[in-house]
Design a protein around this motif. Structure first.
Motif, PDB file in Angstrom:
ATOM      1  N   GLN A  26       0.830  -1.213   0.000  1.00 22.64           N
ATOM      2  CA  GLN A  26       0.000   0.000   0.000  1.00 22.64           C
ATOM      3  C   GLN A  26       0.860   1.258   0.000  1.00 22.64           C
ATOM      4  O   GLN A  26       0.449   2.287  -0.528  1.00 22.64           O
ATOM      5  CB  GLN A  26      -0.972  -0.006   1.183  1.00 22.64           C
ATOM      6  N   SER A  65       2.152   1.290  -4.264  1.00 18.56           N
ATOM      7  CA  SER A  65       1.225   1.666  -5.335  1.00 18.56           C
ATOM      8  C   SER A  65      -0.076   0.877  -5.254  1.00 18.56           C
ATOM      9  O   SER A  65      -0.162  -0.131  -4.557  1.00 18.56           O
ATOM     10  CB  SER A  65       1.876   1.397  -6.705  1.00 18.56           C
ATOM     11  N   LYS A  66      -1.045   1.333  -6.026  1.00 12.18           N
ATOM     12  CA  LYS A  66      -2.323   0.633  -6.121  1.00 12.18           C
ATOM     13  C   LYS A  66      -2.124  -0.761  -6.707  1.00 12.18           C
ATOM     14  O   LYS A  66      -2.678  -1.742  -6.188  1.00 12.18           O
ATOM     15  CB  LYS A  66      -3.298   1.437  -6.983  1.00 12.18           C
ATOM     16  N   SER A  90      -0.636  -3.097  -4.284  1.00 14.49           N
ATOM     17  CA  SER A  90      -1.626  -3.391  -3.247  1.00 14.49           C
ATOM     18  C   SER A  90      -2.613  -4.447  -3.714  1.00 14.49           C
ATOM     19  O   SER A  90      -2.893  -5.410  -2.996  1.00 14.49           O
ATOM     20  CB  SER A  90      -2.378  -2.116  -2.865  1.00 14.49           C
ATOM     21  N   TYR A 141      -7.577  -0.161  -1.762  1.00 13.74           N
ATOM     22  CA  TYR A 141      -7.758   0.024  -3.202  1.00 13.74           C
ATOM     23  C   TYR A 141      -8.809  -0.913  -3.781  1.00 13.74           C
ATOM     24  O   TYR A 141      -8.871  -1.132  -4.977  1.00 13.74           O
ATOM     25  CB  TYR A 141      -6.425  -0.174  -3.925  1.00 13.74           C
ATOM     26  N   SER A 155      -9.017  -6.446  -7.105  1.00 13.87           N
ATOM     27  CA  SER A 155      -8.586  -6.431  -8.506  1.00 13.87           C
ATOM     28  C   SER A 155      -9.666  -7.001  -9.412  1.00 13.87           C
ATOM     29  O   SER A 155     -10.505  -7.804  -8.984  1.00 13.87           O
ATOM     30  CB  SER A 155      -7.290  -7.234  -8.670  1.00 13.87           C
TER      31      SER A 155
END
Length: 150
Positions: free
Chosen positions: A46, A49-50, A53, A102, A105
């Motif tokens: 975290q 970067s996204k 993460s 975030y 995915s």
């Protein structure tokens, strides 16, 4: 019936008492497991970067995919309480996944049986988890013809 709720969040005692109360009330209908995950791998990802993460979340959640899997996502299907009750009826094992800072995915969401939204609003994890536990209890009551849902 066994229902597992997984969330990626820093440990927070806020709403813990209320969540435990919903778990206790749900016991007559289902076994409820509530697992909060946050570790160094997630914290480091975290901070980077996204994308890092989301990869970290995926690696933590992948082994937990079992039963009928539902991801919580603000772009998911909006259900009323009776539709939610129908969603969890007749299932022996259900796993709910709440994303990290975030979200979840796209690849992880493709592995889910259903993607559900509690609200179009972005909610703090602790609030989303409390709302989910209340809706699980409400859904179990609806399915058992208990008068909790009026």
């Amino acid at each position: 019936m066994e229902i597992s709720v997984y969330s990626i969040q820093k440990n927070s005692d806020e709403f813990k008492e209320q969540i435990l109360e919903y778990i206790k009330m749900s016991k007559k209908y289902a076994k409820i497991n509530d697992t909060t995950i946050f570790n160094d791998k997630i914290a480091k990802a975290q901070a980077k970067s996204k994308d890092e993460s989301l990869l970290a979340y995926d690696s933590i959640y992948e082994p937990k995919i079992k039963g009928f899997c539902i991801a919580l996502d603000e772009s998911g299907d909006m259900l009323d309480s009776k539709e939610f009750a129908q969603l969890i009826s007749s299932k022996s094992q259900i796993s709910f996944f709440i994303g990290g800072a975030y979200g979840l995915s796209g690849e992880f969401k493709k592995k889910m049986d259903r993607i559900v939204s509690l609200s179009r609003l972005t909610l703090a994890h602790k609030i989303a988890k409390l709302m989910l536990h209340e809706q699980i209890f409400r859904g179990l009551c609806i399915n058992a013809n208990h008068p909790y849902h009026k």
